[in-house]
Design an enzyme around this catalytic site. Sequence first.
Site, PDB file in Angstrom:
ATOM      1  N   LYS A  97       0.830  -1.195   0.235  1.00  9.53           N
ATOM      2  CA  LYS A  97      -0.018  -0.058  -0.152  1.00  9.53           C
ATOM      3  C   LYS A  97       0.727   1.141  -0.012  1.00  9.53           C
ATOM      4  O   LYS A  97       0.630   2.039  -0.699  1.00  9.53           O
ATOM      5  CB  LYS A  97      -0.814  -0.096   1.217  1.00  9.53           C
ATOM      6  CG  LYS A  97      -1.536   1.348   1.489  1.00  9.53           C
ATOM      7  CD  LYS A  97      -2.537   1.230   2.683  1.00  9.53           C
ATOM      8  CE  LYS A  97      -1.541   1.542   4.265  1.00  9.53           C
ATOM      9  NZ  LYS A  97      -1.417   2.970   4.374  1.00  9.53           N
ATOM     10  N   ASN A  98       1.703   1.272   1.005  1.00 15.85           N
ATOM     11  CA  ASN A  98       2.696   2.463   1.075  1.00 15.85           C
ATOM     12  C   ASN A  98       3.844   2.651  -0.051  1.00 15.85           C
ATOM     13  O   ASN A  98       4.564   3.619  -0.032  1.00 15.85           O
ATOM     14  CB  ASN A  98       3.281   2.423   2.481  1.00 15.85           C
ATOM     15  CG  ASN A  98       2.148   2.831   3.472  1.00 15.85           C
ATOM     16  OD1 ASN A  98       1.116   2.891   3.360  1.00 15.85           O
ATOM     17  ND2 ASN A  98       2.583   2.519   4.805  1.00 15.85           N
ATOM     18  N   ARG A 145      -4.397  10.806   4.636  1.00 19.52           N
ATOM     19  CA  ARG A 145      -3.436  11.816   4.682  1.00 19.52           C
ATOM     20  C   ARG A 145      -2.322  11.713   3.621  1.00 19.52           C
ATOM     21  O   ARG A 145      -1.638  12.764   3.459  1.00 19.52           O
ATOM     22  CB  ARG A 145      -2.609  11.446   6.043  1.00 19.52           C
ATOM     23  CG  ARG A 145      -3.379  11.642   7.334  1.00 19.52           C
ATOM     24  CD  ARG A 145      -2.602  11.749   8.714  1.00 19.52           C
ATOM     25  NE  ARG A 145      -1.655  12.903   8.600  1.00 19.52           N
ATOM     26  CZ  ARG A 145      -0.567  12.821   8.010  1.00 19.52           C
ATOM     27  NH1 ARG A 145       0.085  11.804   7.339  1.00 19.52           N
ATOM     28  NH2 ARG A 145       0.120  14.063   7.928  1.00 19.52           N
ATOM     29  N   CYS A 153      -4.404  12.545  12.878  1.00 20.54           N
ATOM     30  CA  CYS A 153      -5.133  11.373  12.683  1.00 20.54           C
ATOM     31  C   CYS A 153      -5.124  10.602  14.168  1.00 20.54           C
ATOM     32  O   CYS A 153      -4.583  11.146  15.070  1.00 20.54           O
ATOM     33  CB  CYS A 153      -4.788  10.670  11.809  1.00 20.54           C
ATOM     34  SG  CYS A 153      -3.401   9.756  12.142  1.00 20.54           S
ATOM     35  N   ARG A 159       0.758  14.775  13.053  1.00 23.64           N
ATOM     36  CA  ARG A 159       1.132  14.097  11.527  1.00 23.64           C
ATOM     37  C   ARG A 159       1.350  15.558  10.815  1.00 23.64           C
ATOM     38  O   ARG A 159       1.017  15.931   9.953  1.00 23.64           O
ATOM     39  CB  ARG A 159       0.218  13.457  11.094  1.00 23.64           C
ATOM     40  CG  ARG A 159      -0.151  12.260  11.792  1.00 23.64           C
ATOM     41  CD  ARG A 159       0.462  11.146  11.853  1.00 23.64           C
ATOM     42  NE  ARG A 159       1.037  10.533  10.462  1.00 23.64           N
ATOM     43  CZ  ARG A 159       0.381   9.599   9.873  1.00 23.64           C
ATOM     44  NH1 ARG A 159      -0.861   8.938  10.554  1.00 23.64           N
ATOM     45  NH2 ARG A 159       0.841   8.948   8.777  1.00 23.64           N
ATOM     46  N   PRO A 160       2.386  16.414  11.584  1.00 24.25           N
ATOM     47  CA  PRO A 160       2.640  17.727  10.713  1.00 24.25           C
ATOM     48  C   PRO A 160       3.354  17.438   9.444  1.00 24.25           C
ATOM     49  O   PRO A 160       3.668  16.286   9.258  1.00 24.25           O
ATOM     50  CB  PRO A 160       3.462  18.474  11.777  1.00 24.25           C
ATOM     51  CG  PRO A 160       4.312  17.416  12.398  1.00 24.25           C
ATOM     52  CD  PRO A 160       3.224  16.368  12.664  1.00 24.25           C
ATOM     53  N   ASP A 181       4.745   0.621  12.189  1.00 23.14           N
ATOM     54  CA  ASP A 181       3.936  -0.087  11.844  1.00 23.14           C
ATOM     55  C   ASP A 181       3.733  -1.528  12.507  1.00 23.14           C
ATOM     56  O   ASP A 181       2.439  -2.017  12.037  1.00 23.14           O
ATOM     57  CB  ASP A 181       3.742   0.035  10.288  1.00 23.14           C
ATOM     58  CG  ASP A 181       3.624   1.522   9.651  1.00 23.14           C
ATOM     59  OD1 ASP A 181       3.727   1.686   8.638  1.00 23.14           O
ATOM     60  OD2 ASP A 181       3.029   2.260  10.597  1.00 23.14           O
ATOM     61  N   ILE A 196       7.856   7.047  17.270  1.00 22.96           N
ATOM     62  CA  ILE A 196       7.813   7.749  16.193  1.00 22.96           C
ATOM     63  C   ILE A 196       6.479   8.553  16.001  1.00 22.96           C
ATOM     64  O   ILE A 196       6.576   9.579  15.906  1.00 22.96           O
ATOM     65  CB  ILE A 196       7.539   6.756  14.733  1.00 22.96           C
ATOM     66  CG1 ILE A 196       8.873   5.761  14.557  1.00 22.96           C
ATOM     67  CG2 ILE A 196       7.289   7.592  13.397  1.00 22.96           C
ATOM     68  CD1 ILE A 196       9.979   6.684  14.229  1.00 22.96           C
ATOM     69  N   ARG A 222      -8.354  -0.458   4.913  1.00 24.81           N
ATOM     70  CA  ARG A 222      -7.462   0.653   4.335  1.00 24.81           C
ATOM     71  C   ARG A 222      -6.386  -0.200   3.840  1.00 24.81           C
ATOM     72  O   ARG A 222      -5.532   0.360   3.040  1.00 24.81           O
ATOM     73  CB  ARG A 222      -7.349   1.588   5.374  1.00 24.81           C
ATOM     74  CG  ARG A 222      -8.234   2.458   5.594  1.00 24.81           C
ATOM     75  CD  ARG A 222      -8.026   3.785   6.231  1.00 24.81           C
ATOM     76  NE  ARG A 222      -7.034   4.438   5.649  1.00 24.81           N
ATOM     77  CZ  ARG A 222      -6.403   5.807   5.815  1.00 24.81           C
ATOM     78  NH1 ARG A 222      -6.948   6.135   7.092  1.00 24.81           N
ATOM     79  NH2 ARG A 222      -5.665   6.437   5.285  1.00 24.81           N
TER      80      ARG A 222
HETATM   81  C1  EPZ Z   1       4.446   7.146   6.700  1.00 29.43           C
HETATM   82  O1  EPZ Z   1       3.642   8.052   7.260  1.00 29.43           O
HETATM   83  C2  EPZ Z   1       3.789   5.886   6.404  1.00 29.43           C
HETATM   84  N1  EPZ Z   1       2.528   5.987   5.443  1.00 29.43           N
HETATM   85  C3  EPZ Z   1       3.035   5.479   7.842  1.00 29.43           C
HETATM   86  O2  EPZ Z   1       2.177   4.122   7.653  1.00 29.43           O
HETATM   87  C4  EPZ Z   1       4.315   5.084   8.549  1.00 29.43           C
HETATM   88  O3  EPZ Z   1       3.763   4.811   9.953  1.00 29.43           O
HETATM   89  C5  EPZ Z   1       5.158   6.234   8.947  1.00 29.43           C
HETATM   90  O4  EPZ Z   1       5.658   6.590   7.348  1.00 29.43           O
HETATM   91  C6  EPZ Z   1       6.424   6.047   9.684  1.00 29.43           C
HETATM   92  O5  EPZ Z   1       7.127   4.813   8.869  1.00 29.43           O
HETATM   93  C7  EPZ Z   1       2.587   6.289   4.196  1.00 29.43           C
HETATM   94  O6  EPZ Z   1       3.840   5.812   3.629  1.00 29.43           O
HETATM   95  C8  EPZ Z   1       1.512   6.439   3.430  1.00 29.43           C
HETATM   96  P1  EPZ Z   1       6.322  10.244   8.673  1.00 29.43           P
HETATM   97  P2  EPZ Z   1       4.150   9.536   7.259  1.00 29.43           P
HETATM   98  O7  EPZ Z   1       6.493  11.400   7.880  1.00 29.43           O
HETATM   99  O8  EPZ Z   1       5.262   9.638   5.967  1.00 29.43           O
HETATM  100  C9  EPZ Z   1       6.981  13.585  11.903  1.00 29.43           C
HETATM  101  C10 EPZ Z   1       0.310   2.858   7.921  1.00 29.43           C
HETATM  102  O9  EPZ Z   1       0.075   2.139   8.953  1.00 29.43           O
HETATM  103  N2  EPZ Z   1       6.982  14.424  10.813  1.00 29.43           N
HETATM  104  O10 EPZ Z   1       7.511   9.191   8.310  1.00 29.43           O
HETATM  105  O11 EPZ Z   1       3.154  10.425   7.373  1.00 29.43           O
HETATM  106  C11 EPZ Z   1       5.691  12.729  12.102  1.00 29.43           C
HETATM  107  O12 EPZ Z   1       4.600  13.655  13.051  1.00 29.43           O
HETATM  108  C12 EPZ Z   1       0.785   4.319   7.753  1.00 29.43           C
HETATM  109  O13 EPZ Z   1       0.393   2.495   6.509  1.00 29.43           O
HETATM  110  C13 EPZ Z   1       7.183  15.840  11.262  1.00 29.43           C
HETATM  111  O14 EPZ Z   1       7.474  16.046  12.144  1.00 29.43           O
HETATM  112  O15 EPZ Z   1       5.112   9.301   8.268  1.00 29.43           O
HETATM  113  C14 EPZ Z   1       6.322  11.531  12.639  1.00 29.43           C
HETATM  114  O16 EPZ Z   1       6.410  11.697  14.265  1.00 29.43           O
HETATM  115  C15 EPZ Z   1       0.495   4.968   9.272  1.00 29.43           C
HETATM  116  N3  EPZ Z   1       7.205  16.691  10.027  1.00 29.43           N
HETATM  117  C16 EPZ Z   1       7.494  11.206  12.195  1.00 29.43           C
HETATM  118  O17 EPZ Z   1       8.067  12.325  11.579  1.00 29.43           O
HETATM  119  C17 EPZ Z   1       6.983  16.387   8.876  1.00 29.43           C
HETATM  120  O18 EPZ Z   1       6.992  17.450   8.031  1.00 29.43           O
HETATM  121  C18 EPZ Z   1       7.677  10.208  11.044  1.00 29.43           C
HETATM  122  O19 EPZ Z   1       6.372  10.527  10.087  1.00 29.43           O
HETATM  123  C19 EPZ Z   1       6.831  15.004   8.573  1.00 29.43           C
HETATM  124  C20 EPZ Z   1       6.776  14.016   9.554  1.00 29.43           C
END
Ligand code: EPZ
Length: 428
Positions: free
Chosen positions: A23-24, A93, A117, A122-123, A312, A334, A404
């Site tokens: 999916k991702n 998202r 969420c 999730r900024p 995850d 995370i 999902r």
């Molecule tokens: C991706 O989300 C995945 N989704 C998530 O999978 C996964 O849990 C996550 O990466 C971590 O591995 C997809 O790929 C579609 P991040 P993403 O940006 O990109 C912070 C699932 O279960 N952050 O790597 O949104 C954030 O808050 C989903 O399939 C900032 O602060 O995650 C988090 O604490 C859930 N500023 C950390 O970084 C930003 O601009 C990692 O988030 C971006 C992120």
Amino acid sequence: MDALRIRPSSKPLTGKVRISGAKNAALPILCATLLSDGASHLRNVPRLRDIETTAALLRFLGRDVRVDAPEVHVAAGSQVKPEAPYELVKQMRASVLVLGPLVARFGRAKVSLPGGCAIGARPIDQHLKGLEAMGCTIRLERGYVMAEGPNGGGRLKGAEVVFDIPTVTGTENLMMAAALAKGRTTLVNCAREPEVEELGRILNKMGAEVNGAGTDVMHIVGTDRGELAPFDHAIIPDRIEAGTYMVAAAMIEGGDVLVEGAELSDLEALAMKMRAAGVEITSEGHNIRVKRTGPLRGVNVTTAPHPGFPTDMQAQFLALMSMAKGESVITETIFENRFMHVPELQRMGASVALRGNTAVVQGVNRLYGAAVMATDLRASASLVIAGIVADDETEVRRIYHLDRGYERIEEKLHGLGVDVERVKGAEA
Ligand code: EPZ
């Protein structure tokens, strides 16, 4: 809303389960089709709600999208309108992944802020910081990101971007933007997930010049052709779906399951912890064999960006540890709110003490069947896994979360001997 009803499995899980496409990986790759007006063909795409949501968003943006899972065809349609509305983005998202391609290709984009969420705020500050470094003007207006290329919508320019933290979709957004930017972009402190590496493969198939995808430093030279070429590609397997079935297979002593079409190399951190807990994990070609031959031992886990232990998989592994002998300390680094499975598991008899971002689990001998509530994708999976070993029937409600990210989950579990059925409209 539907529910999954799981009855106790008297026998261990045995047999084979075929893993679907990731999916991702599919989500950013679908968004990458915005970088080309040609007809692209994706294969091994899972039949999931998030894929349909992304298809609907691409259609709204003006693309012709035909979803016939596991195939998806995307071609240019009418004139692209570079706007992603709240109604679509709030459903998923990852819709934010259209931001980079749109502003790189069309000079401007209006994309709803994804909002938080269940698992956290999730900024997307890192996404926006990187686009600004590439010459984007970013304004936040009434819940929308208004992005515009240099000089009122011109072409982005290559830049050096150092992420404050590794972000998966942040890295992916900037990869796609850099593929059309003028000159060279260097991305530092990138996310290293296999799905990021897969996007790098796709962009190179499309004629981009991406080096280092899957490592923490990437060099990308933007094409001057104004767009990339279409592609035909079979998507990598879903390592988190694979890990989920690996944990399910280990829940009952005697479990012996072949997880088909999964690469152990993508799951080394999980495999190491499962082996430490007493589970046999071996690679058999492009498959993973999981054997539960003795008692489970509690082990400590701290989630981390890839190649660390995947966040995850935290909820699923905590369900496994709830049945292990002794204590395990599970630390989530995370996301700030990713223990919502714990209160539901406690209702099933799990012994867990939450302290901030740490869960201290004391293994118990049995879990009780109960009606429980799914809250997010992976929390839902952990409740299903717990239901497999509970002493009575478990009903996991609001399983739209599960739908999902897990294709045909009841069918796949059934194939491993789990007594599970989908109950339509279980809640008024
Ligand atoms: C991706 O989300 C995945 N989704 C998530 O999978 C996964 O849990 C996550 O990466 C971590 O591995 C997809 O790929 C579609 P991040 P993403 O940006 O990109 C912070 C699932 O279960 N952050 O790597 O949104 C954030 O808050 C989903 O399939 C900032 O602060 O995650 C988090 O604490 C859930 N500023 C950390 O970084 C930003 O601009 C990692 O988030 C971006 C992120």
